[in-house]
Design a protein around this motif. Sequence first.
Motif, PDB file in Angstrom:
ATOM      1  N   THR A  30      23.338 -28.870 -10.481  1.00  0.00           N
ATOM      2  CA  THR A  30      23.364 -27.384  -9.970  1.00  0.00           C
ATOM      3  C   THR A  30      23.598 -26.913 -11.264  1.00  0.00           C
ATOM      4  O   THR A  30      24.752 -26.815 -12.123  1.00  0.00           O
ATOM      5  N   ILE A  31      22.941 -25.685 -11.249  1.00  0.00           N
ATOM      6  CA  ILE A  31      23.245 -24.649 -12.421  1.00  0.00           C
ATOM      7  C   ILE A  31      24.061 -23.216 -11.265  1.00  0.00           C
ATOM      8  O   ILE A  31      23.245 -22.099 -10.773  1.00  0.00           O
ATOM      9  N   VAL A  32      25.003 -22.576 -11.320  1.00  0.00           N
ATOM     10  CA  VAL A  32      25.487 -21.169 -10.639  1.00  0.00           C
ATOM     11  C   VAL A  32      26.194 -20.130 -11.882  1.00  0.00           C
ATOM     12  O   VAL A  32      27.004 -20.416 -13.159  1.00  0.00           O
ATOM     13  N   PHE A  33      24.963 -19.498 -11.971  1.00  0.00           N
ATOM     14  CA  PHE A  33      25.084 -18.202 -13.184  1.00  0.00           C
ATOM     15  C   PHE A  33      26.424 -17.287 -12.907  1.00  0.00           C
ATOM     16  O   PHE A  33      25.979 -16.461 -11.578  1.00  0.00           O
ATOM     17  N   PHE A  38      24.460 -33.329 -18.467  1.00  0.00           N
ATOM     18  CA  PHE A  38      24.531 -32.658 -17.253  1.00  0.00           C
ATOM     19  C   PHE A  38      22.410 -32.376 -17.540  1.00  0.00           C
ATOM     20  O   PHE A  38      21.351 -32.699 -16.898  1.00  0.00           O
ATOM     21  N   ILE A  39      21.532 -32.692 -19.058  1.00  0.00           N
ATOM     22  CA  ILE A  39      20.417 -32.405 -19.017  1.00  0.00           C
ATOM     23  C   ILE A  39      19.531 -33.935 -19.001  1.00  0.00           C
ATOM     24  O   ILE A  39      18.659 -33.878 -18.906  1.00  0.00           O
ATOM     25  N   ASN A  40      20.569 -34.481 -19.239  1.00  0.00           N
ATOM     26  CA  ASN A  40      20.414 -35.699 -18.773  1.00  0.00           C
ATOM     27  C   ASN A  40      19.979 -36.531 -17.456  1.00  0.00           C
ATOM     28  O   ASN A  40      20.638 -37.231 -17.180  1.00  0.00           O
ATOM     29  N   PRO A  41      18.647 -36.240 -17.153  1.00  0.00           N
ATOM     30  CA  PRO A  41      18.700 -37.209 -16.121  1.00  0.00           C
ATOM     31  C   PRO A  41      19.243 -38.732 -15.633  1.00  0.00           C
ATOM     32  O   PRO A  41      19.753 -38.979 -14.452  1.00  0.00           O
ATOM     33  N   LYS A  42      19.331 -39.507 -16.585  1.00  0.00           N
ATOM     34  CA  LYS A  42      19.813 -40.730 -16.519  1.00  0.00           C
ATOM     35  C   LYS A  42      21.391 -40.490 -16.515  1.00  0.00           C
ATOM     36  O   LYS A  42      21.907 -42.064 -15.831  1.00  0.00           O
ATOM     37  N   LYS A  43      21.949 -39.522 -16.629  1.00  0.00           N
ATOM     38  CA  LYS A  43      23.569 -39.528 -15.922  1.00  0.00           C
ATOM     39  C   LYS A  43      23.724 -38.815 -15.246  1.00  0.00           C
ATOM     40  O   LYS A  43      23.556 -37.131 -15.153  1.00  0.00           O
ATOM     41  N   MET A  51      23.536 -21.800 -20.785  1.00  0.00           N
ATOM     42  CA  MET A  51      22.130 -22.310 -19.863  1.00  0.00           C
ATOM     43  C   MET A  51      20.382 -20.923 -19.963  1.00  0.00           C
ATOM     44  O   MET A  51      20.010 -21.584 -19.217  1.00  0.00           O
ATOM     45  N   THR A  52      20.386 -20.308 -19.820  1.00  0.00           N
ATOM     46  CA  THR A  52      20.111 -18.709 -19.109  1.00  0.00           C
ATOM     47  C   THR A  52      18.380 -19.289 -19.888  1.00  0.00           C
ATOM     48  O   THR A  52      17.854 -18.786 -19.487  1.00  0.00           O
ATOM     49  N   THR A  53      18.682 -19.665 -21.462  1.00  0.00           N
ATOM     50  CA  THR A  53      16.993 -20.337 -21.838  1.00  0.00           C
ATOM     51  C   THR A  53      17.064 -21.473 -22.878  1.00  0.00           C
ATOM     52  O   THR A  53      18.112 -22.165 -23.475  1.00  0.00           O
ATOM     53  N   GLY A  54      16.156 -22.635 -22.612  1.00  0.00           N
ATOM     54  CA  GLY A  54      16.258 -23.310 -23.812  1.00  0.00           C
ATOM     55  C   GLY A  54      16.864 -25.317 -23.306  1.00  0.00           C
ATOM     56  O   GLY A  54      16.439 -25.756 -23.782  1.00  0.00           O
ATOM     57  N   VAL A  55      17.597 -24.993 -22.275  1.00  0.00           N
ATOM     58  CA  VAL A  55      18.164 -25.443 -21.111  1.00  0.00           C
ATOM     59  C   VAL A  55      17.356 -26.729 -20.990  1.00  0.00           C
ATOM     60  O   VAL A  55      16.670 -26.346 -19.813  1.00  0.00           O
ATOM     61  N   ASP A  56      16.528 -27.663 -21.250  1.00  0.00           N
ATOM     62  CA  ASP A  56      15.701 -28.206 -20.079  1.00  0.00           C
ATOM     63  C   ASP A  56      16.196 -29.140 -18.925  1.00  0.00           C
ATOM     64  O   ASP A  56      16.385 -30.761 -19.923  1.00  0.00           O
ATOM     65  N   ALA A  57      16.206 -29.275 -17.834  1.00  0.00           N
ATOM     66  CA  ALA A  57      17.274 -29.766 -17.247  1.00  0.00           C
ATOM     67  C   ALA A  57      16.605 -30.110 -16.106  1.00  0.00           C
ATOM     68  O   ALA A  57      15.973 -28.886 -15.202  1.00  0.00           O
ATOM     69  N   ARG A  72      15.038 -22.480 -15.819  1.00  0.00           N
ATOM     70  CA  ARG A  72      16.050 -23.729 -15.333  1.00  0.00           C
ATOM     71  C   ARG A  72      15.335 -24.716 -14.550  1.00  0.00           C
ATOM     72  O   ARG A  72      15.953 -26.166 -14.140  1.00  0.00           O
ATOM     73  N   GLY A  73      14.242 -24.258 -13.302  1.00  0.00           N
ATOM     74  CA  GLY A  73      14.378 -25.551 -12.087  1.00  0.00           C
ATOM     75  C   GLY A  73      13.227 -25.493 -12.112  1.00  0.00           C
ATOM     76  O   GLY A  73      12.745 -26.246 -10.966  1.00  0.00           O
ATOM     77  N   THR A  74      12.316 -24.866 -13.057  1.00  0.00           N
ATOM     78  CA  THR A  74      10.979 -25.195 -12.949  1.00  0.00           C
ATOM     79  C   THR A  74      10.373 -26.396 -13.151  1.00  0.00           C
ATOM     80  O   THR A  74       9.099 -27.015 -12.998  1.00  0.00           O
ATOM     81  N   ARG A  75      10.417 -26.982 -13.835  1.00  0.00           N
ATOM     82  CA  ARG A  75      10.393 -28.513 -14.366  1.00  0.00           C
ATOM     83  C   ARG A  75      10.258 -29.862 -13.664  1.00  0.00           C
ATOM     84  O   ARG A  75      11.243 -29.647 -12.552  1.00  0.00           O
ATOM     85  N   ILE A  76       8.733 -30.507 -13.329  1.00  0.00           N
ATOM     86  CA  ILE A  76       9.164 -31.305 -12.581  1.00  0.00           C
ATOM     87  C   ILE A  76       9.293 -32.459 -12.909  1.00  0.00           C
ATOM     88  O   ILE A  76       9.026 -32.786 -14.134  1.00  0.00           O
ATOM     89  N   ASP A  77       9.700 -33.537 -12.489  1.00  0.00           N
ATOM     90  CA  ASP A  77      10.534 -34.974 -13.147  1.00  0.00           C
ATOM     91  C   ASP A  77       9.965 -35.599 -11.505  1.00  0.00           C
ATOM     92  O   ASP A  77      10.757 -36.437 -10.685  1.00  0.00           O
ATOM     93  N   ASP A  78       8.581 -35.998 -11.683  1.00  0.00           N
ATOM     94  CA  ASP A  78       8.844 -37.106 -10.563  1.00  0.00           C
ATOM     95  C   ASP A  78       9.484 -38.531 -10.904  1.00  0.00           C
ATOM     96  O   ASP A  78       9.436 -38.808  -9.448  1.00  0.00           O
ATOM     97  N   ARG A  79       8.931 -39.277 -11.362  1.00  0.00           N
ATOM     98  CA  ARG A  79      10.557 -40.723 -11.338  1.00  0.00           C
ATOM     99  C   ARG A  79      12.224 -40.494 -10.746  1.00  0.00           C
ATOM    100  O   ARG A  79      12.467 -41.169 -10.276  1.00  0.00           O
ATOM    101  N   TYR A  80      12.361 -38.906 -11.508  1.00  0.00           N
ATOM    102  CA  TYR A  80      14.006 -38.467 -10.525  1.00  0.00           C
ATOM    103  C   TYR A  80      13.565 -37.825  -8.660  1.00  0.00           C
ATOM    104  O   TYR A  80      14.511 -37.753  -8.592  1.00  0.00           O
ATOM    105  N   ASN A  81      11.866 -37.614  -8.235  1.00  0.00           N
ATOM    106  CA  ASN A  81      12.124 -37.040  -6.684  1.00  0.00           C
ATOM    107  C   ASN A  81      12.358 -35.343  -7.195  1.00  0.00           C
ATOM    108  O   ASN A  81      12.892 -34.607  -6.404  1.00  0.00           O
ATOM    109  N   LYS A  82      12.298 -34.977  -8.221  1.00  0.00           N
ATOM    110  CA  LYS A  82      12.177 -33.578  -8.592  1.00  0.00           C
ATOM    111  C   LYS A  82      11.019 -32.715  -8.094  1.00  0.00           C
ATOM    112  O   LYS A  82      10.007 -32.800  -9.152  1.00  0.00           O
TER     113      LYS A  82
END
Length: 809
Positions: free
Chosen positions: A421-424, A470-475, A487-493, A517-527
């Motif tokens: 979660t990112i709280v702006f 924070f941006i590492n799916p494994k952590k 974190m408004t730009t360039g943070v690959d979360a 910040r939320g539009t990336r998809i990661d099927d491995r982590y059900n995102k």
Amino acid sequence: MDKKQLSETDIITKFILPAVEQAGWDSMTQVRQEVKLRDGKVIVRGQMGVRKTVKSADIVLYHKPNMPLAVIEAKANKHEIGKGMQQGMDYARLLDVPFIFASNGDGFIFHDKTNPQQLESEVSLEDFPTPETLWQKYCQWKGFSEAQLPIITQDYYDDGSGKSPRYYQLQAINKTIEAVSAGQDRVLLVMATGTGKTYTAFQIIWRLWKARQKKRILFLADRNILVDQTRINDFQPFGQVMTKITGRTVDPAYEIHLALYQALTGPEEYQKAYKQVDPDFFDLIVIDECHRGSAAEDSAWREILEYFNSATQIGLTATPKETDTVSNTDYFGDPVYTYSLKEGIEDGFLAPYKVVRVDLNIDLQGWRPEKGQLDKNGQQIDDRIYNIKDFDRTIVIDERTQLVAETITAYLKRTDPMAKTIVFCNDIDHAERMRRALVNLNPEQIAKNDKYVMKITGDDEIGKAQLDNFINPKKPYPVIATTSELMTTGVDAKTCKLVVLDQNIQSMTKFKQIIGRGTRIDDRYNKLWFTILDFKKATELFADERFDGIPEKVLVTPPEDIIDEENEEFIDELNGVEEDGGPEGETGIEEEPGGYDAGGGEPDWGDGGDTGGEEGGFIKYQVSGVTVKKLDERVQYYDADGKLVTESFNDYTRKTVKKHFASLDDFVRKWKDTERKQIIIDELASEGVIWEAFAEDVGKDLDPFDLICHVVYDQPPLTRKERANNVKKRNYFTKYSDTAQKVLDALLDKYADAGVQEIENVNVLKVKPLDQIGSPLEIVKKGFGGKPAYQQAISELEDELYRDDSQSA
């Protein structure tokens, strides 16, 4: 052999591929089968994301790997020879190729965009065109000169893993290479956040560098994390010829230079490290996130680009800036290629979003201090009405911060407490107070790991050190990050599932970046999708024409009991109504003063800046003891075109359904004639009928059939239980065996509980109480005499459920 009995696959392997290979096409490097161009749009259903199935292009022909030339769409021989043409033309549009072939194995219909005098002709299997023929026609169509060909045909980088650029990345890369090879020295690429701009940039640089068209390259960004991610990930193949510029020293021994703007320049002359080399040292500069520093003419960063004026300069951005004072296109020209957020969501490469809009009483009503009231620091508070623009910027109300934190916590607890979660927030001070409130509300999670909530802002080294985690799916930790600008730009979360907006956002550029910040998809982590929790009405910017989609008026309608003479004017202001009827600036998209988004404003020469509570020359008051409550919390969905639904779900559904079924008779006829009702349910969902919201609004115990009949055509509805009981009263089961009667009776109960979709799914036979009767195979075979008879029984059961005499008059 009867060709008409062959499958489509047989037609491809026995007739089409032999014809292609006989014409000289190399099956290893020039022919690809089942080329999947889209991933399939994600449809959000409750707390689940489901992908729509997508078709693949049957065959794509290439001049070289990743340089497509033609599409072949095949059909079984029972179809007409040109049946696949329109489908093939859709694939050709995505790949930007001029040649389309449709075939049923008898020959080909050839659509040739390079020949406007005869666009389509019939070609025999023996006369399929050679690779040389199509390449020559393609080059003439594109207008390539002989000098361009060595650059245009330079190989892509191949890491051996089989990874291939997506169709839009191919277009972006190839169009940029073509533009540069033709002598264009300013190039703009617009690609939505999360669509692989850096990978695209790498392939462009790689091909130009390998072709020796460009020998010294500078990659510019404005955040350390962007440079480091680029160097470690996408640019890693450059190896020893690549360096990151540090210590304000440009080392001419390297060919590929990665740098922060801030590392090359600054307000003082001694900081201008770019002057250590001659103006013609770099012959290619790629500017990441070029909407930020380089767009403004008086930007200090712009001086770097103007110093290396002779270099080809390529700007990358997700959000081209176009305002009265700042324009990317003035500098770079019109984009050579654009791939939008809407296209990304439609193709299934980007995550769709669901909006939860939260209205607080003081945000809508405003708050006024008592006469002579002092804040917690003993300062007298200016006597005026404070509203949504002021909270957490000029005045802090502790209870508001607490309620926002409680709402975030409650949402995570009922969905997934470990969802990134990112709280702006408005500034660093606000981010710290929000962090503290969230920590106090989540003692169980903090006990497990004290990094459950972290403030990640430009001034906090401890917080910034956790950004990679924070941006590492494994952590798993941190889970919640409070921030303002960093974190408004360039943070690959990639796994960010919740974006919280408690910040005044008026800049469309900034809004798109934050949503990204939320539009990336990661099927491995059900995102597959994400939620936007909006406290500041920022999502009204979705309705702006500069967002993807047609603008629609968004009106706030607060409960009647809070509308009185004292705040009527403020409600009008929220709705963009001035006394003269013109648009009001607060709900518009004027650029924010100062910071990155101002026309000529500069950030601090640090690693990306935030501003604290009192740096703007104003006093920030802090008060407590104010009654703050939620007036409304509602979910907003988006339609099939990616636009938020701003009217009632009933009105929206009525309009959508009547596009396809003008009358009740049309709908009922289609429903009864369709063997599987799920087909109609899915078709209406793909057209924008949001079943979950619809049922929530009207009644969860209604069947989709009754929902439509009641809301769209004003028919009295029956609940699923009433329909099931009506069928049982008729006792039509007696014609079946005892086993079949038990099965059908159980299926009626399943229908009453969950709907028609449940009884159409054969897996229902595996669950209680049906699994007590026997295995699915035993039920179908012994109870009904086989699969056809079972399917016929289900069809008859549905006929009984929807019989006319079972509906109320």
